[in-house]
Write a protein that holds these residues in place. Structure first.
Motif, short mmCIF file in Angstrom:
data_model
loop_
_atom_site.label_atom_id
_atom_site.label_comp_id
_atom_site.label_asym_id
_atom_site.label_seq_id
_atom_site.Cartn_x
_atom_site.Cartn_y
_atom_site.Cartn_z
N SER A 84 0.87 -1.17 0.00
CA SER A 84 0.00 0.00 0.00
C SER A 84 0.91 1.22 0.00
CB SER A 84 -0.94 0.00 1.20
OG SER A 84 -0.20 -0.01 2.39
N THR A 85 0.48 2.23 -0.69
CA THR A 85 1.30 3.43 -0.83
C THR A 85 0.47 4.65 -0.50
OG1 THR A 85 0.72 3.73 -3.13
CG2 THR A 85 2.65 2.38 -2.69
N GLY A 86 1.13 5.79 -0.56
CA GLY A 86 0.46 7.04 -0.25
C GLY A 86 -0.48 7.54 -1.32
N HIS A 87 -0.48 6.93 -2.50
CA HIS A 87 -1.40 7.40 -3.53
C HIS A 87 -2.53 6.40 -3.74
CE1 HIS A 87 0.12 4.91 -6.91
NE2 HIS A 87 1.30 5.07 -6.36
N PRO A 88 -3.74 6.90 -3.95
CA PRO A 88 -4.91 6.04 -3.97
C PRO A 88 -5.05 5.15 -5.20
CG PRO A 88 -5.52 8.29 -4.47
CD PRO A 88 -4.07 8.31 -4.12
N ASP A 89 -4.27 5.39 -6.24
CA ASP A 89 -4.40 4.61 -7.47
C ASP A 89 -3.83 3.20 -7.36
OD1 ASP A 89 -5.46 6.88 -8.60
OD2 ASP A 89 -3.58 7.49 -9.52
N MET A 90 -2.95 2.99 -6.40
CA MET A 90 -2.30 1.69 -6.30
C MET A 90 -3.20 0.72 -5.55
SD MET A 90 1.40 0.58 -5.94
CE MET A 90 1.99 -0.97 -5.33
N PRO A 91 -3.58 -0.36 -6.22
CA PRO A 91 -4.43 -1.35 -5.53
C PRO A 91 -3.61 -2.13 -4.51
CG PRO A 91 -3.85 -2.13 -7.70
CD PRO A 91 -3.31 -0.73 -7.59
N GLU A 92 -4.25 -2.57 -3.46
CA GLU A 92 -3.57 -3.43 -2.49
C GLU A 92 -3.65 -4.85 -3.01
OE1 GLU A 92 -3.87 -4.72 2.14
OE2 GLU A 92 -4.35 -2.67 1.60
N TRP A 93 -2.52 -5.51 -3.03
CA TRP A 93 -2.45 -6.87 -3.54
C TRP A 93 -1.54 -7.67 -2.63
CZ3 TRP A 93 1.61 -9.26 -6.85
CH2 TRP A 93 1.23 -10.55 -7.28
N ILE A 94 -2.03 -8.77 -2.11
CA ILE A 94 -1.23 -9.64 -1.25
C ILE A 94 -0.83 -10.87 -2.06
CG2 ILE A 94 -1.20 -11.02 0.85
CD1 ILE A 94 -3.33 -9.08 1.98
N ALA A 95 0.45 -11.11 -2.12
CA ALA A 95 0.98 -12.22 -2.91
C ALA A 95 1.26 -13.42 -2.02
CB ALA A 95 2.27 -11.78 -3.61
N SER A 96 1.15 -14.61 -2.60
CA SER A 96 1.50 -15.85 -1.90
C SER A 96 3.02 -15.98 -1.85
CB SER A 96 0.90 -17.04 -2.64
OG SER A 96 1.61 -17.26 -3.85
N PRO A 97 3.54 -16.84 -0.98
CA PRO A 97 5.00 -17.03 -0.93
C PRO A 97 5.62 -17.40 -2.28
CG PRO A 97 4.01 -17.98 1.02
CD PRO A 97 2.87 -17.57 0.10
N ASP A 98 4.96 -18.28 -3.05
CA ASP A 98 5.50 -18.65 -4.37
C ASP A 98 5.48 -17.46 -5.32
OD1 ASP A 98 5.93 -21.25 -3.55
OD2 ASP A 98 4.11 -22.05 -4.47
N GLN A 99 4.44 -16.66 -5.26
CA GLN A 99 4.36 -15.47 -6.11
C GLN A 99 5.44 -14.46 -5.72
OE1 GLN A 99 0.23 -14.55 -5.27
NE2 GLN A 99 -0.39 -15.21 -7.31
N ILE A 100 5.65 -14.29 -4.42
CA ILE A 100 6.68 -13.36 -3.94
C ILE A 100 8.05 -13.78 -4.46
CG2 ILE A 100 7.90 -12.55 -1.88
CD1 ILE A 100 5.11 -12.81 -0.43
#
Length: 113
Positions: A84-100
């Protein structure tokens, strides 16, 4: 043990090592390609995700420049918790360990010297 038998074992060992190296290389390539696919789907709308493309969003740095801001390995925690960032355009996305692992592996290939 005779010389013929030793030669055969050495040859088999050498072939085994070559095959193992090929499998490991293919596996690393597969992880990198998976990471590339993930960032193309989830990040390319705003970020430059390749070696030369530009970011379309003014606040989104190209991924090839991320190591100038911080160590790439620091992304692991952010991806796991949801970036998550300070600008509202960036969607929050949680990645799995394999994706990371795949994303970090891919982004690492983009970084300059």
């Amino acid at each position: 043990m005779n010389a013929v038998c030793r030669h055969g074992r050495l040859k088999a060992s050498a072939i085994g090592l070559v095959l193992l190296a090929c499998v490991q290389s293919a596996s690393a390539d597969s992880v990198t390609e998976h990471g590339k696919a993930l960032v193309e789907v989830n990040c390319a709308r705003c970020h430059g995700v390749g070696k030369t493309d530009k970011s379309s969003h003014p606040d989104a740095p190209p991924f090839r420049t991320l190591s100038k801001r911080y160590p790439i390995s620091d992304l692991e925690e952010a991806l796991a918790e949801g970036i998550s960032t300070g600008h509202p355009d960036m969607p929050e996305w949680i990645a799995s360990p394999d994706q990371i692992e795949a994303i970090i592996t891919y982004i690492s290939t983009l970084q300059g010297p």
